[in-house]
Scaffold this active site. Structure first.
Site, short mmCIF file in Angstrom:
data_model
loop_
_atom_site.label_atom_id
_atom_site.label_comp_id
_atom_site.label_asym_id
_atom_site.label_seq_id
_atom_site.Cartn_x
_atom_site.Cartn_y
_atom_site.Cartn_z
N ILE A 143 10.05 -39.26 -34.61
CA ILE A 143 10.35 -39.39 -36.04
C ILE A 143 10.87 -40.79 -36.36
CG2 ILE A 143 11.74 -38.49 -37.96
CD1 ILE A 143 12.18 -35.93 -36.34
N GLU A 158 16.47 -32.04 -20.60
CA GLU A 158 16.83 -33.04 -19.62
C GLU A 158 16.89 -32.37 -18.25
OE1 GLU A 158 17.58 -36.29 -20.79
OE2 GLU A 158 17.03 -35.48 -22.73
N LYS A 189 23.36 -38.42 -30.67
CA LYS A 189 22.38 -38.82 -31.69
C LYS A 189 23.02 -38.91 -33.08
CE LYS A 189 18.45 -36.94 -29.13
NZ LYS A 189 17.67 -35.72 -28.88
N1 HSE Z 1 16.39 -33.42 -24.40
C1 HSE Z 1 16.19 -34.06 -25.65
C2 HSE Z 1 15.85 -33.01 -26.70
C3 HSE Z 1 15.07 -35.05 -25.50
O1 HSE Z 1 15.57 -31.88 -26.33
O2 HSE Z 1 15.88 -33.30 -27.89
C4 HSE Z 1 14.86 -35.94 -26.68
O3 HSE Z 1 15.96 -36.75 -26.95
#
Ligand code: HSE
Length: 411
Positions: free
Chosen positions: A131, A185, A200
């Site tokens: 995005i 992850e 984030k």
């Molecule tokens: N593990 C992260 C998610 C990867 O599921 O959003 C992308 O940042």
């Protein structure tokens, strides 16, 4: 000819290698010159893989190579990703990354290092996968004071909550699928405990409000305690459940939180399902805008990384409105005001309802026959401190056997 190096040949690194080599025509055209991968750093060997001729185990092979202008850091975790990025910037190479842990923890220092050496530190892919969100914030909404940024920022947890809601699958089984699909992850704790979304929303808030937001100050709760019963209550109230990262401007700083929230199904974010992410931005002039797309996964993330590589090669990187020397105060968890759904098990319904009314004022109860002796209530306009105190008092009331869960609500 621009030569790049990729640090890490994992999910995103192999995606960037694939995008840059397979889409070389479009990448080179947009960059204004041919873009080629010269080196890929990884501790592992990949016999028979197309990356083999480019592979090195020594970072110095990249750092000391004057032909390499752009270093793509797509490792996970802080070290050595942070130290490699810093060394590359100080050596006059631009650094492009998808590593939100490094951006959230060391972003200001690395932006300063890039500014000092006349190169770029770019991280579009660190939030929201494919995005475009950092560019719109920095280049489109420039006439506004941003007052809110919030949304679904983690693909893994959105995938898990969607599968749980749609198929009634257990949390642990869905998590395994998410890992197989390359969304989660290697260590899923960061996803399911909300740490990834926390980093984030801190990055987005720093850019939206122009000062550093310390991710460690954002109250964060994950989805591991969400059960099929919670989701059923949500449905009964006309709500979907989503892990949200929220941040709103206050007079002194921001109020931010990462937690699972019930959202009315009519809300645009409620229908963002699977690995998709969506981000809401409110500006004082623009009003609401929303950004939607694949929030995780190999090629979507690699696409955003490669767009940054192109900007770095063209030297047209966007100006980052992030005053790295200033910190924005974040409300403590106790101070945040919330609306919340409280699930309560009881031994005596009438007395339990009276205890709830006494503590929370007159409240509306939600009861699902099949769950036996329990109900839910909605409490509004309380600070987290007041909510925690009332929930603790409720747990001690004679007719209450347990406070089973507390889930915040957004409108
Ligand atoms: N593990 C992260 C998610 C990867 O599921 O959003 C992308 O940042």
């Amino acid at each position: 000819m621009a030569k790049i190096a990729i640090l890490g040949y994992g999910t995103v690194g192999s995606g960037v290698f694939a995008v840059v080599t397979k889409n070389q025509d479009v990448v080179s055209k947009k960059a204004g010159e041919a873009v080629e991968v010269k080196r890929v750093l990884d501790l592992r060997d990949f016999p028979g893989d197309p990356v083999e001729p480019y592979l090195t185990h020594r970072f110095e092979d990249i750092l000391e190579d004057e032909e390499i202008d752009v270093v793509v850091e797509v490792m996970s975790g802080i070290n050595p990703a942070y130290s490699f990025s810093k060394q590359a910037l100080e050596a006059g190479k631009s650094v492009v990354t998808s590593n939100k842990a490094v951006v959230a923890q060391h972003g200001p220092e690395l932006i300063d290092a890039a500014r000092a050496h006349g190169v770029s530190y770019l991280f579009e892919a660190s939030v929201g996968g494919a995005i475009p969100i950092i560019r719109p914030l920095m280049t489109s909404l420039t006439a506004d004071h941003i007052t809110e940024v919030w949304g679904i920022l983690n693909g893994t947890t959105n995938y898990i909550l969607t599968e749980m809601a749609e198929k009634g699958t257990a949390f642990s089984d869905v998590l395994k699928d998410a890992q197989k699909l390359g969304y989660a992850e290697a260590d899923p704790t960061a996803d399911v405990e909300g740490h990834d979304a926390c980093r984030k929303i801190a990055i987005l808030s720093s850019l939206a409000y122009g000062k550093t937001v310390d991710f460690q100050q954002i109250p964060t709760e994950g989805i591991t305690k969400i059960t099929a019963e919670d989701i059923a209550y949500g449905k009964a109230m006309g709500c979907a459940i989503k892990l949200l990262g929220t941040s709103k401007k206050t007079t002194h700083g921001i109020s931010a939180m990462v937690a699972p929230y019930f959202l009315p199904v009519s809300h645009p974010l409620a229908s963002v399902n699977g690995v998709f992410n969506a981000i809401f931005v409110k500006g004082d002039m623009s009003g609401d805008t929303m950004y939607y797309g694949s929030g995780a996964g190999k090629l979507p993330t690699a696409s955003a990384v490669t767009a940054d590589i192109i900007d770095a090669v063209r030297q047209t990187a966007v100006f980052l409105d992030w005053d790295t020397s200033a910190k924005l105060p974040v409300e403590t968890k106790d101070e945040v005001t919330v609306k919340a759904f409280v699930r309560v098990a009881y031994s005596d319904a009438e007395q339990a309802k009276k205890a709830c009314n006494d503590l929370f004022g007159v409240v509306k109860f939600v009861q699902l026959e099949s769950f036996g002796d329990e109900f839910g209530l909605v409490a509004d306009g309380l600070t987290e401190a007041q909510l925690a105190k009332k929930a603790a008092l409720l747990a001690q009331a004679p007719a209450i056997t347990q406070v089973r869960n507390i889930i915040r609500m957004e409108e």
